[in-house]
Every structure is written in structure tokens, then in C-alpha cells.
Design a protein around this motif. Structure first.
Motif, short mmCIF file in Angstrom:
data_model
loop_
_atom_site.label_atom_id
_atom_site.label_comp_id
_atom_site.label_asym_id
_atom_site.label_seq_id
_atom_site.Cartn_x
_atom_site.Cartn_y
_atom_site.Cartn_z
N ARG A 163 -3.66 -4.62 38.90
CA ARG A 163 -3.47 -6.05 38.73
C ARG A 163 -4.42 -6.61 37.68
O ARG A 163 -5.55 -6.14 37.59
CB ARG A 163 -3.70 -6.78 40.06
CG ARG A 163 -2.69 -6.39 41.15
CD ARG A 163 -1.28 -6.85 40.79
NE ARG A 163 -0.31 -6.52 41.85
CZ ARG A 163 0.39 -5.40 41.90
NH1 ARG A 163 0.21 -4.47 40.97
NH2 ARG A 163 1.25 -5.20 42.87
N PRO A 164 -4.01 -7.57 36.87
CA PRO A 164 -2.67 -8.15 36.84
C PRO A 164 -1.64 -7.18 36.28
O PRO A 164 -1.95 -6.37 35.41
CB PRO A 164 -2.82 -9.37 35.94
CG PRO A 164 -3.96 -9.04 35.04
CD PRO A 164 -4.90 -8.21 35.87
N ASN A 165 -0.42 -7.28 36.75
CA ASN A 165 0.65 -6.36 36.35
C ASN A 165 1.60 -7.03 35.36
O ASN A 165 2.79 -7.17 35.59
CB ASN A 165 1.43 -5.87 37.58
CG ASN A 165 2.02 -7.02 38.39
OD1 ASN A 165 1.51 -8.14 38.35
ND2 ASN A 165 3.08 -6.75 39.12
N ILE A 166 1.04 -7.41 34.22
CA ILE A 166 1.82 -8.16 33.22
C ILE A 166 2.12 -7.32 31.98
O ILE A 166 2.53 -7.84 30.95
CB ILE A 166 1.07 -9.45 32.82
CG1 ILE A 166 -0.34 -9.14 32.31
CG2 ILE A 166 1.02 -10.43 33.99
CD1 ILE A 166 -1.09 -10.35 31.77
N GLY A 167 1.89 -6.01 32.08
CA GLY A 167 2.21 -5.15 30.95
C GLY A 167 1.20 -5.19 29.83
O GLY A 167 1.51 -4.81 28.69
N TYR A 168 -0.02 -5.60 30.14
CA TYR A 168 -1.08 -5.72 29.13
C TYR A 168 -1.89 -4.43 29.09
O TYR A 168 -2.34 -3.94 30.14
CB TYR A 168 -1.98 -6.91 29.47
CG TYR A 168 -3.04 -7.23 28.44
CD1 TYR A 168 -2.70 -7.82 27.22
CD2 TYR A 168 -4.38 -6.96 28.70
CE1 TYR A 168 -3.67 -8.13 26.29
CE2 TYR A 168 -5.37 -7.28 27.76
CZ TYR A 168 -5.00 -7.85 26.57
OH TYR A 168 -5.97 -8.16 25.64
N ALA A 169 -2.09 -3.88 27.91
CA ALA A 169 -2.82 -2.62 27.74
C ALA A 169 -4.33 -2.88 27.72
O ALA A 169 -5.00 -2.74 26.69
CB ALA A 169 -2.38 -1.92 26.46
N GLY A 170 -4.85 -3.25 28.87
CA GLY A 170 -6.27 -3.59 28.99
C GLY A 170 -7.11 -2.44 29.51
O GLY A 170 -6.63 -1.32 29.70
N PRO A 171 -8.39 -2.70 29.77
CA PRO A 171 -9.33 -1.64 30.15
C PRO A 171 -9.04 -0.99 31.50
O PRO A 171 -9.31 0.20 31.68
CB PRO A 171 -10.69 -2.35 30.15
CG PRO A 171 -10.37 -3.81 30.29
CD PRO A 171 -9.08 -3.99 29.58
N VAL A 172 -8.52 -1.74 32.47
CA VAL A 172 -8.24 -1.16 33.77
C VAL A 172 -7.07 -0.17 33.67
O VAL A 172 -7.14 0.96 34.16
CB VAL A 172 -7.93 -2.25 34.81
CG1 VAL A 172 -7.55 -1.62 36.15
CG2 VAL A 172 -9.14 -3.16 35.00
N THR A 173 -6.01 -0.59 32.98
CA THR A 173 -4.85 0.28 32.81
C THR A 173 -5.22 1.53 32.03
O THR A 173 -4.88 2.65 32.44
CB THR A 173 -3.72 -0.47 32.09
OG1 THR A 173 -3.33 -1.60 32.90
CG2 THR A 173 -2.51 0.42 31.86
N TRP A 174 -5.94 1.36 30.93
CA TRP A 174 -6.32 2.53 30.16
C TRP A 174 -7.30 3.40 30.94
O TRP A 174 -7.27 4.63 30.85
CB TRP A 174 -6.92 2.16 28.81
CG TRP A 174 -7.51 3.37 28.13
CD1 TRP A 174 -8.81 3.59 27.81
CD2 TRP A 174 -6.81 4.56 27.75
NE1 TRP A 174 -8.98 4.84 27.26
CE2 TRP A 174 -7.76 5.46 27.21
CE3 TRP A 174 -5.48 4.96 27.82
CZ2 TRP A 174 -7.41 6.72 26.74
CZ3 TRP A 174 -5.13 6.22 27.36
CH2 TRP A 174 -6.09 7.09 26.82
N GLY A 175 -8.19 2.78 31.73
CA GLY A 175 -9.15 3.56 32.51
C GLY A 175 -8.45 4.52 33.47
O GLY A 175 -8.87 5.66 33.64
#
Length: 231
Positions: free
Chosen positions: A76-88
Motif C-alpha cells: 500500500r498504496p496500491n496505485i501502480g506507482y513504482a516507489g521504494p516499497v514496491t521496488w524493495g
């Protein structure tokens, strides 16, 4: 934590990591499930991981692919943003895959104890070995989040309860095998890459937890080392 049941009460972590990206992107909570048109700082890396065209530009298809990954793993947030949490999460997956079938290559988990369950917090991996022989694993695990870290060191399985329920949080902890003051191996129904982590236990899939249950017994050694990313 008085009696043995009380000592064994560490519930699985809940998804509570809410990054301030909604403020950065100007999205309100009601819009959080919508796809963003903004390219994130890890756009190219995320595109490559997902097998998307690597151009560093956010497309509708990119966003849907990223959002599907976020939904699958409770990011979260699950908005399709390639941020640090998703990449981590993706980066950790890459590192886990690179280990292959030699999780103790660095020799950090003792090989002079006979059968032992090893937990590498840095890579969020666990396995069972007997001397230098790999018995099972490695499998991805989900350990304690910041403030609830899974404690490091050499321990022993001191209590097992196949159908344990936390007396504090009233949540099931199937196939629990406790090894350190309430911290245990047990199965959960969320992704092993679901941030931010547990309340100290070593979460596993049901398949892995059942296998650990069949392979370990009271008195077996457990060795926990490293440091979970973000703690």
C-alpha cells in the motif's frame, strides 16, 4: 507472559505500511485504488522485473501490471506507482532467487549442530540443514517488522502446538513451533512479501510450515542471523 500459552503469543503482523505517496501524488484516500499516471523513481527497474518495455515512462499497461503486483503482495498504496516499497519487495525477490539451493554458502548457520533450522533475516529466507546437507528449503519467510524484530542468536524449539491461537490477538497461528519467548515458526494466509512484517514470529506458507512441523521436534536447534531490511 506467564504460562506457556501466554509465552507463545506473538501474532502475525498486519499490513500497516502506508507510505506518504498519496500526498506526493495529490491523490485522496478515495482515489487510492486508481492508477497513477506518474512514473516512479524505480520505474525502469520495476518495468524490467515485470517484463514490461523498459522506457522509464508510465503507461496504463505499466500501471495495471504494477498495481496487480501490489495487490498480490498487500503493498500500500496500491496505485501502480513504482516507489521504494514496491521496488524493495522486487529487489528482495531477486536476491532470494539468486541464492538457489546453496543458502548457507557463507557458512553463517552452524554446521556442527546436526539438524538445525536456519533463518537469514537479511534475505528473509529459512531452511533446514543437517550438518552441511540441505534438508529442506530455502523458503521465503516473513519476520518481525521494525520494533518487533525477530531476535537473533542460537535457540531451541521449546514448544509445539499445531492449532495454536494467540491469546492476545485472537488469531490462528497454525503449525506453531516456538523457539524464543513467544517467537515461533507458523503459517499465515498472506504473502511472504507482505510489508511491513510480523510481530516477531517467522511467518511461512502453509506448505512450508507443515514441512517444518514434520521435520523438526522439541529440542531442535534454530539459528537466526542478519537483519531484516527496514529494521
Amino acid at each position: 507472559m506467564g504460562d506457556i500459552r501466554r509465552r507463545g503469543v506473538v501474532a502475525l503482523g498486519v499490513t500497516a505500511l502506508v507510505a506518504p505517496l498519496t500526498l506526493v501524488l495529490g491523490a485522496s484516500p478515495a482515489q487510492a485504488a486508481s492508477c497513477t499516471t506518474s512514473a516512479g523513481p524505480y520505474q525502469k527497474k520495476v518495468e524490467k522485473f515485470l517484463g514490461r518495455p523498459v522506457d522509464g515512462k508510465q503507461s496504463a499497461a505499466d500501471c495495471k501490471a504494477i498495481q496487480a503486483f501490489q495487490n498480490k503482495h498487500g503493498i500500500r498504496p496500491n496505485i501502480g506507482y513504482a516507489g521504494p516499497v514496491t521496488w524493495g519487495v522486487m529487489d528482495l525477490m531477486n536476491k532470494q532467487r539468486a541464492v538457489g539451493k546453496n543458502p548457507n554458502k557463507a557458512g553463517k548457520c552452524p554446521t556442527n549442530k546436526g539438524r538445525i533450522a536456519c533463518v537469514n533475516l537479511t534475505l528473509q529466507l529459512s531452511w533446514i540443514q543437517d550438518g552441511k546437507k540441505l534438508v529442506y528449503g530455502p523458503v521465503a519467510v516473513r519476520t518481525g517488522r521494525n520494533g518487533y524484530e525477530t531476535r537473533t542468536g542460537l535457540k531451541k524449539v521449546y514448544w509445539r502446538n499445531k492449532n495454536h491461537v494467540s491469546t492476545i490477538y485472537d488469531v490462528p497461528m497454525p503449525y506453531s513451533q516456538f523457539f524464543d519467548g513467544g517467537q515461533a515458526f507458523h503459517s499465515v494466509g498472506v504473502s511472504m512479501w507482505n510489508p511491513p512484517g510480523s510481530h516477531g514470529c517467522v511467518n511461512m506458507t502453509k506448505t512450508a510450515a507443515k514441512k517444518y512441523w514434520s521435520l523438526l521436534k522439541k529440542g531442535d536447534d534454530v539459528y537466526v542471523y542478519g537483519r531484516k531490511p527496514g529494521t
